[in-house]
Design an enzyme around this catalytic site. Structure first.
Site, PDB file in Angstrom:
ATOM      1  N   GLU A  84      36.837 -30.403  52.756  1.00 40.46           N
ATOM      2  CA  GLU A  84      35.709 -29.479  52.678  1.00 40.46           C
ATOM      3  C   GLU A  84      35.497 -28.760  53.996  1.00 40.46           C
ATOM      4  OE1 GLU A  84      34.801 -29.426  49.354  1.00 40.46           O
ATOM      5  OE2 GLU A  84      34.371 -27.477  50.202  1.00 40.46           O
ATOM      6  N   GLY A 141      41.583 -33.081  44.059  1.00 36.97           N
ATOM      7  CA  GLY A 141      41.197 -34.319  43.401  1.00 36.97           C
ATOM      8  C   GLY A 141      41.247 -34.171  41.889  1.00 36.97           C
TER       9      GLY A 141
HETATM   10  C1  LIG Z   1      26.535 -33.515  41.020  1.00 39.15           C
HETATM   11  C2  LIG Z   1      27.530 -34.614  40.832  1.00 39.15           C
HETATM   12  C3  LIG Z   1      28.450 -34.698  42.044  1.00 39.15           C
HETATM   13  C4  LIG Z   1      29.586 -35.681  41.804  1.00 39.15           C
HETATM   14  C5  LIG Z   1      30.377 -36.032  43.029  1.00 39.15           C
HETATM   15  C6  LIG Z   1      30.614 -34.876  43.970  1.00 39.15           C
HETATM   16  C7  LIG Z   1      31.431 -35.345  45.128  1.00 39.15           C
HETATM   17  C8  LIG Z   1      32.571 -34.410  45.385  1.00 39.15           C
HETATM   18  C9  LIG Z   1      33.579 -35.099  46.250  1.00 39.15           C
HETATM   19  C10 LIG Z   1      34.566 -34.090  46.748  1.00 39.15           C
HETATM   20  C11 LIG Z   1      35.725 -34.760  47.431  1.00 39.15           C
HETATM   21  C12 LIG Z   1      36.628 -34.002  47.989  1.00 39.15           C
HETATM   22  C13 LIG Z   1      36.499 -32.500  47.865  1.00 39.15           C
HETATM   23  C14 LIG Z   1      37.310 -31.811  48.898  1.00 39.15           C
HETATM   24  C15 LIG Z   1      37.524 -30.390  48.445  1.00 39.15           C
HETATM   25  C16 LIG Z   1      38.189 -29.576  49.467  1.00 39.15           C
HETATM   26  O1  LIG Z   1      38.564 -30.028  50.518  1.00 39.15           O
HETATM   27  S1  LIG Z   1      38.295 -27.935  49.011  1.00 39.15           S
HETATM   28  C17 LIG Z   1      39.169 -27.211  50.330  1.00 39.15           C
HETATM   29  C18 LIG Z   1      38.321 -27.121  51.579  1.00 39.15           C
HETATM   30  N1  LIG Z   1      38.933 -26.210  52.485  1.00 39.15           N
HETATM   31  C19 LIG Z   1      38.232 -25.553  53.429  1.00 39.15           C
HETATM   32  O2  LIG Z   1      37.059 -25.763  53.635  1.00 39.15           O
HETATM   33  C20 LIG Z   1      39.006 -24.508  54.191  1.00 39.15           C
HETATM   34  C21 LIG Z   1      38.445 -24.333  55.588  1.00 39.15           C
HETATM   35  N2  LIG Z   1      38.795 -23.019  56.099  1.00 39.15           N
HETATM   36  C22 LIG Z   1      37.912 -21.973  55.970  1.00 39.15           C
HETATM   37  O3  LIG Z   1      36.834 -22.063  55.441  1.00 39.15           O
HETATM   38  C23 LIG Z   1      38.372 -20.634  56.543  1.00 39.15           C
HETATM   39  O4  LIG Z   1      39.753 -20.666  56.767  1.00 39.15           O
HETATM   40  C24 LIG Z   1      37.672 -20.301  57.882  1.00 39.15           C
HETATM   41  C25 LIG Z   1      36.227 -20.002  57.597  1.00 39.15           C
HETATM   42  C26 LIG Z   1      37.808 -21.452  58.850  1.00 39.15           C
HETATM   43  C27 LIG Z   1      38.348 -19.086  58.491  1.00 39.15           C
HETATM   44  O5  LIG Z   1      38.527 -18.161  57.454  1.00 39.15           O
HETATM   45  P1  LIG Z   1      38.744 -16.629  57.815  1.00 39.15           P
HETATM   46  O6  LIG Z   1      39.041 -15.895  56.576  1.00 39.15           O
HETATM   47  O7  LIG Z   1      39.701 -16.545  58.960  1.00 39.15           O
HETATM   48  O8  LIG Z   1      37.275 -16.231  58.218  1.00 39.15           O
HETATM   49  P2  LIG Z   1      36.683 -15.750  59.594  1.00 39.15           P
HETATM   50  O9  LIG Z   1      37.426 -14.561  60.065  1.00 39.15           O
HETATM   51  O10 LIG Z   1      36.520 -16.926  60.515  1.00 39.15           O
HETATM   52  O11 LIG Z   1      35.208 -15.322  59.087  1.00 39.15           O
HETATM   53  C28 LIG Z   1      35.078 -14.165  58.267  1.00 39.15           C
HETATM   54  C29 LIG Z   1      33.618 -14.034  57.922  1.00 39.15           C
HETATM   55  O12 LIG Z   1      33.340 -14.874  56.795  1.00 39.15           O
HETATM   56  C30 LIG Z   1      32.286 -15.768  57.117  1.00 39.15           C
HETATM   57  N3  LIG Z   1      32.550 -17.015  56.385  1.00 39.15           N
HETATM   58  C31 LIG Z   1      33.607 -17.846  56.532  1.00 39.15           C
HETATM   59  N4  LIG Z   1      33.522 -18.889  55.661  1.00 39.15           N
HETATM   60  C32 LIG Z   1      32.378 -18.703  54.962  1.00 39.15           C
HETATM   61  C33 LIG Z   1      31.724 -19.461  53.915  1.00 39.15           C
HETATM   62  N5  LIG Z   1      32.260 -20.616  53.417  1.00 39.15           N
HETATM   63  N6  LIG Z   1      30.568 -18.962  53.416  1.00 39.15           N
HETATM   64  C34 LIG Z   1      30.048 -17.808  53.936  1.00 39.15           C
HETATM   65  N7  LIG Z   1      30.600 -17.042  54.938  1.00 39.15           N
HETATM   66  C35 LIG Z   1      31.762 -17.505  55.419  1.00 39.15           C
HETATM   67  C36 LIG Z   1      32.335 -15.919  58.598  1.00 39.15           C
HETATM   68  O13 LIG Z   1      31.095 -16.362  59.104  1.00 39.15           O
HETATM   69  C37 LIG Z   1      32.682 -14.499  59.022  1.00 39.15           C
HETATM   70  O14 LIG Z   1      31.522 -13.722  58.930  1.00 39.15           O
HETATM   71  P3  LIG Z   1      31.318 -12.511  59.993  1.00 39.15           P
HETATM   72  O15 LIG Z   1      32.480 -11.589  59.768  1.00 39.15           O
HETATM   73  O16 LIG Z   1      31.352 -13.152  61.363  1.00 39.15           O
HETATM   74  O17 LIG Z   1      29.982 -11.935  59.634  1.00 39.15           O
HETATM   75  C1  LIG Z   2      40.709 -37.156  50.354  1.00 34.64           C
HETATM   76  C2  LIG Z   2      40.955 -35.675  50.340  1.00 34.64           C
HETATM   77  C3  LIG Z   2      40.561 -34.925  49.229  1.00 34.64           C
HETATM   78  C4  LIG Z   2      40.822 -33.544  49.200  1.00 34.64           C
HETATM   79  N1  LIG Z   2      40.461 -32.835  48.078  1.00 34.64           N
HETATM   80  C5  LIG Z   2      40.778 -31.505  48.023  1.00 34.64           C
HETATM   81  C6  LIG Z   2      40.457 -30.758  46.843  1.00 34.64           C
HETATM   82  O1  LIG Z   2      39.928 -31.284  45.888  1.00 34.64           O
HETATM   83  N2  LIG Z   2      40.797 -29.445  46.808  1.00 34.64           N
HETATM   84  C7  LIG Z   2      41.402 -28.812  47.880  1.00 34.64           C
HETATM   85  O2  LIG Z   2      41.676 -27.612  47.789  1.00 34.64           O
HETATM   86  N3  LIG Z   2      41.691 -29.504  49.022  1.00 34.64           N
HETATM   87  C8  LIG Z   2      41.402 -30.820  49.106  1.00 34.64           C
HETATM   88  N4  LIG Z   2      41.700 -31.534  50.237  1.00 34.64           N
HETATM   89  C9  LIG Z   2      42.406 -30.869  51.344  1.00 34.64           C
HETATM   90  C10 LIG Z   2      41.467 -30.604  52.507  1.00 34.64           C
HETATM   91  O3  LIG Z   2      40.557 -29.599  52.186  1.00 34.64           O
HETATM   92  C11 LIG Z   2      42.336 -30.189  53.720  1.00 34.64           C
HETATM   93  O4  LIG Z   2      43.078 -31.311  54.106  1.00 34.64           O
HETATM   94  C12 LIG Z   2      41.441 -29.719  54.861  1.00 34.64           C
HETATM   95  O5  LIG Z   2      40.906 -28.447  54.547  1.00 34.64           O
HETATM   96  C13 LIG Z   2      42.182 -29.626  56.195  1.00 34.64           C
HETATM   97  O6  LIG Z   2      43.297 -28.772  56.081  1.00 34.64           O
HETATM   98  P1  LIG Z   2      44.757 -29.326  56.485  1.00 34.64           P
HETATM   99  O7  LIG Z   2      44.959 -30.615  55.805  1.00 34.64           O
HETATM  100  O8  LIG Z   2      45.726 -28.228  56.262  1.00 34.64           O
HETATM  101  O9  LIG Z   2      44.656 -29.628  58.026  1.00 34.64           O
HETATM  102  P2  LIG Z   2      45.003 -28.578  59.203  1.00 34.64           P
HETATM  103  O10 LIG Z   2      44.160 -27.383  59.074  1.00 34.64           O
HETATM  104  O11 LIG Z   2      46.469 -28.432  59.289  1.00 34.64           O
HETATM  105  O12 LIG Z   2      44.419 -29.417  60.441  1.00 34.64           O
HETATM  106  C14 LIG Z   2      45.261 -30.210  61.256  1.00 34.64           C
HETATM  107  C15 LIG Z   2      44.727 -30.120  62.669  1.00 34.64           C
HETATM  108  O13 LIG Z   2      44.821 -28.747  63.106  1.00 34.64           O
HETATM  109  C16 LIG Z   2      43.569 -28.350  63.677  1.00 34.64           C
HETATM  110  N5  LIG Z   2      43.326 -26.928  63.424  1.00 34.64           N
HETATM  111  C17 LIG Z   2      43.607 -26.236  62.305  1.00 34.64           C
HETATM  112  N6  LIG Z   2      43.184 -24.963  62.402  1.00 34.64           N
HETATM  113  C18 LIG Z   2      42.602 -24.855  63.634  1.00 34.64           C
HETATM  114  C19 LIG Z   2      41.955 -23.791  64.338  1.00 34.64           C
HETATM  115  N7  LIG Z   2      41.826 -22.566  63.803  1.00 34.64           N
HETATM  116  N8  LIG Z   2      41.467 -24.051  65.568  1.00 34.64           N
HETATM  117  C20 LIG Z   2      41.569 -25.290  66.102  1.00 34.64           C
HETATM  118  N9  LIG Z   2      42.185 -26.337  65.496  1.00 34.64           N
HETATM  119  C21 LIG Z   2      42.688 -26.113  64.277  1.00 34.64           C
HETATM  120  C22 LIG Z   2      42.533 -29.196  62.951  1.00 34.64           C
HETATM  121  O14 LIG Z   2      41.354 -29.305  63.766  1.00 34.64           O
HETATM  122  C23 LIG Z   2      43.244 -30.535  62.794  1.00 34.64           C
HETATM  123  O15 LIG Z   2      43.054 -31.298  63.975  1.00 34.64           O
HETATM  124  C24 LIG Z   2      41.460 -32.914  50.305  1.00 34.64           C
HETATM  125  C25 LIG Z   2      41.827 -33.671  51.428  1.00 34.64           C
HETATM  126  C26 LIG Z   2      41.583 -35.032  51.448  1.00 34.64           C
HETATM  127  C27 LIG Z   2      41.994 -35.835  52.657  1.00 34.64           C
END
Ligand SMILES: CCCCCCCCCC/C=C\CCCC(=O)SCCNC(=O)CCNC(=O)[C@H](O)C(C)(C)COP(=O)(O)OP(=O)(O)OC[C@H]1O[C@@H](n2cnc3c(N)ncnc32)[C@H](O)[C@@H]1OP(=O)(O)O
Ligand SMILES: Cc1cc2nc3c(=O)[nH]c(=O)nc-3n(C[C@H](O)[C@H](O)[C@H](O)COP(=O)(O)OP(=O)(O)OC[C@H]3O[C@@H](n4cnc5c(N)ncnc54)[C@H](O)[C@@H]3O)c2cc1C
Length: 572
Positions: A331, A89
């Site tokens: 997120e 964003g």
């Molecule tokens: C104050 C004013 C505010 C103003 C307004 C604010 C509003 C803001 C609006 C925002 C709008 C949009 C923002 C959107 C931003 C984004 O989307 S950022 C991108 C987000 N992306 C994700 O979240 C990615 C998701 N994927 C993952 O987190 C990892 O891939 C996943 C955890 C699913 C897997 O990762 P791996 O590396 O494979 O990890 P594992 O093997 O599963 O686990 C390893 C160990 O780590 C621990 N773990 C995993 N994640 C976390 C974490 N986040 N924190 C702490 N620990 C974590 C996990 O439990 C395992 O632990 P263990 O080994 O079992 O002890």
């Molecule tokens: C409005 C908006 C704002 C955003 N802002 C930001 C930002 O500021 N910064 C940033 O870094 N990102 C941002 N993102 C990206 C967002 O964090 C990703 O879209 C989100 O993490 C999902 O990842 P992906 O899009 O690759 O979906 P994918 O991970 O490809 O997911 C697609 C499908 O695959 C499935 N899937 C994926 N992995 C697995 C698994 N291990 N097991 C089972 N099913 C699985 C999911 O459940 C889903 O149904 C934003 C997205 C949106 C829509």
């Protein structure tokens, strides 16, 4: 136009992720160099983690940061088309810096994902810097106010000190120093925790609009010959809206709890105690998924309960939906978050409890369940008596449902392993059960927190109406998930029938207080921005006024008549 509160804005990522990430991961020197100018909006940043090819799978992210000891710099590079940063964003046109998550390479080894502060635009001209290709990703489902962008880095050099080094470090000679815990570099827990409160707000706004409108709207005939009733008097309308009202209160309390828990545990982490991080990760991931899925569906229920006018932008419900629905994706995509809670916390805790470990926190019930399994089962084996009035017994029922589904998921994995599947395959072939277990765990947490909150309410009248809401929330959840409770032997068919009857009674009990309960959210007209949800209930006059303001009505005869209709006629 004036900035409307609660609408997404280009600075959201700067405020919601760039600054908090600096606070959590910058050294004192980096705070001085970056936080101060960022606080004053000299630096405007975003959080660039997701790439075109990867959002969920962090370990699959391709952007590289390679340390060059000869120049004491990192070289940031997007090696493939799928590695282009995509979605952040405010990235497209607003930000002049980005926190870029990249695979750190030093001394010929990859050390995984780390955070780097990368200048992307000139601080004065705002022109993209050399090696930086940046822009907007184009129109989206909503969020039109936000320039979600793309970022392609072509061997961009940044100083060694631009790597956020509060936890992990790279020495000048390229030596990598591990963080005290690898989990500290994941981040995202802050926003996930805050999103729970956003779910509550979205629900509060939606049900305020729908319930106020339902008190104003008169339609059809309930008794022949009598005036058209308020649509809020229809049982079906109450059945749609009052559970949403109950969930709005439930999630408000959960959102407060999540914020307090985040504050408490992140304080411990800053003091060097990481022991609660797994609970915080599991709770924030699970509750973010649970509350956003529920709120996402409920906003649509509120919109459709307002009939045609609910589909008008004047109601504000379409905008609330469009702005809220990406919380199920960003997120941490909800399914993946539910799997995290189950696989990284619930099943692990189940196994610890099964060998007699006393568990703390939100999973302590798994220890009770493990002890229960060791005690002889009662001969009757039937479901315990069900009270549709006693909240504590309902909390216990949700606890037992969660324990049962965690056990079912854990046993599924065991059975898959016994069939000869690998660990990974066994987990994947149990993932539906894992998601169900997480959902049930979060549902138990929400019901328990709602009931716990009632203990803090002194005013008898307020406590009585909140208790009615809590009962409705718990019983409606029981009815909606009766399959789980029946399958676990926690509910019988006659009991399920009694639950449905009790829900109808509760709807009737809540009817007199419904409007007061949404007024209690104290959402003023400006914040609601809804003609249907106006506090004064003066809907029709303002709906007509709102329509009259439509740009299409700027002229009596729209130019399209002369440009298209008239020429078309002449050709027919
Ligand atoms: C104050 C004013 C505010 C103003 C307004 C604010 C509003 C803001 C609006 C925002 C709008 C949009 C923002 C959107 C931003 C984004 O989307 S950022 C991108 C987000 N992306 C994700 O979240 C990615 C998701 N994927 C993952 O987190 C990892 O891939 C996943 C955890 C699913 C897997 O990762 P791996 O590396 O494979 O990890 P594992 O093997 O599963 O686990 C390893 C160990 O780590 C621990 N773990 C995993 N994640 C976390 C974490 N986040 N924190 C702490 N620990 C974590 C996990 O439990 C395992 O632990 P263990 O080994 O079992 O002890
Ligand atoms: C409005 C908006 C704002 C955003 N802002 C930001 C930002 O500021 N910064 C940033 O870094 N990102 C941002 N993102 C990206 C967002 O964090 C990703 O879209 C989100 O993490 C999902 O990842 P992906 O899009 O690759 O979906 P994918 O991970 O490809 O997911 C697609 C499908 O695959 C499935 N899937 C994926 N992995 C697995 C698994 N291990 N097991 C089972 N099913 C699985 C999911 O459940 C889903 O149904 C934003 C997205 C949106 C829509």
């Amino acid at each position: 136009s004036c900035v409307h509160p609660d609408r997404p804005e280009p600075l959201d990522l700067h405020l919601g992720m760039f600054l908090p990430t600096l606070l959590n991961q910058a050294t004192p020197e980096q705070m001085e160099r970056f936080f101060t100018p960022a606080w004053n909006l000299r630096i405007i940043g975003t959080y660039a983690q997701t790439e075109m090819g990867h959002g969920t799978h962090l370990r699959g992210l391709e952007t590289t940061a390679t340390f060059d000891p000869s120049t004491q710099e990192f070289v940031l590079h997007s090696p493939t088309i799928s590695s282009i940063k995509w979605w952040p964003g405010g990235l497209g046109k607003t930000s002049n810096h980005a926190i870029v998550l990249a695979q750190l390479h030093t001394q010929g080894r990859c050390h995984g994902l780390h955070a780097f502060i990368v200048p992307i635009r000139d601080m004065d001209t705002h022109v993209p810097l050399p090696g930086v290709v940046v822009g907007d990703i184009g129109p989206k489902f909503g969020f039109s106010e936000v320039d979600n962008g793309f970022l392609k880095l072509e061997h961009v050099r940044i100083p060694l000190d631009n790597m956020l080094m509060k936890f992990a470090k790279v020495e000048p000679d390229g030596t990598y120093v591990k963080p005290p815990s690898a989990k500290l570099t994941y981040g995202m827990v802050f926003i996930r925790s805050m999103i729970v409160g956003q779910s509550a707000l979205a629900l509060a706004k939606s049900c305020t609009i729908a319930i106020r409108y339902s008190a104003v709207r008169h339609q059809s005939e309930l008794r022949p010959g009598e005036p058209e009733p308020q649509i809020l008097n229809y049982q079906t309308q109450q059945h749609k809206l009052f559970p949403v009202l109950a969930a709005a209160y439930a999630f408000t309390f959960v959102g407060q709890y999540m914020k307090d828990t985040y504050r408490r545990i992140s304080g411990d982490i800053h003091a060097g105690d990481y022991s609660q991080l797994p609970e915080l990760h599991a709770l924030s991931a699970g509750l973010k998924a649970f509350t956003t899925w529920a709120a996402n569906a409920a906003i649509e229920v509120c919109r459709m309960s307002c009939g045609g006018h609910g589909y008008s932008r004047s109601s504000a419900l379409p905008d609330i939906y469009v702005e809220f629905t990406p919380t199920c994706t960003y997120e941490g995509e909800n399914t993946v978050m539910m799997l995290q809670t189950a696989s990284r916390y619930l099943v692990k805790s189940y196994r610890q409890a099964s060998v007699g470990q006393r568990l703390q926190g939100s999973v302590s019930y798994l220890s009770e369940a493990a002890a229960q399994r060791l005690r002889p089962r009662p001969v009757s084996g039937g479901a315990a008596p069900l009270s549709t009035q006693d909240l504590l017994s309902l909390v216990h029922l949700y606890q037992r449902r969660a324990a049962s589904l965690v056990e079912l998921a854990a046993k599924s994995i065991q059975q898959e392993l016994q069939r000869g599947r690998s660990q990974e395959e066994a987990w994947n072939h149990s993932s539906i059960d894992l998601v169900r277990a997480s959902d049930a765990h979060c549902h138990f947490v929400v019901v328990k927190l709602f009931v716990d909150k009632l203990e803090q309410v002194d005013d008898a009248a307020v406590k009585a109406v909140l208790s009615t809401l809590a009962l409705l929330y718990a019983l409606k959840g029981l009815a909606d998930n009766s399959g789980d409770f029946l399958q676990a032997g926690l509910l019988t068919v006659p009991q399920a029938t009694r639950v449905s009857a009790r829900i109808k009674e509760l709807l009737e009990e809540l009817r007199p207080d419904a409007v007061a309960l949404v007024d209690a959210f104290d959402l003023n007209d400006r914040k609601l921005n809804s003609v249907l949800g106006r506090y004064d209930g003066n809907v029709y006059e303002h709906l007509y006024e709102w329509a009259r303001q439509s740009p299409l009505n700027a002229t009596e005869v729209h130019e399209s008549f002369h440009k298209y209709l008239k020429p078309l006629r002449s050709r027919l």
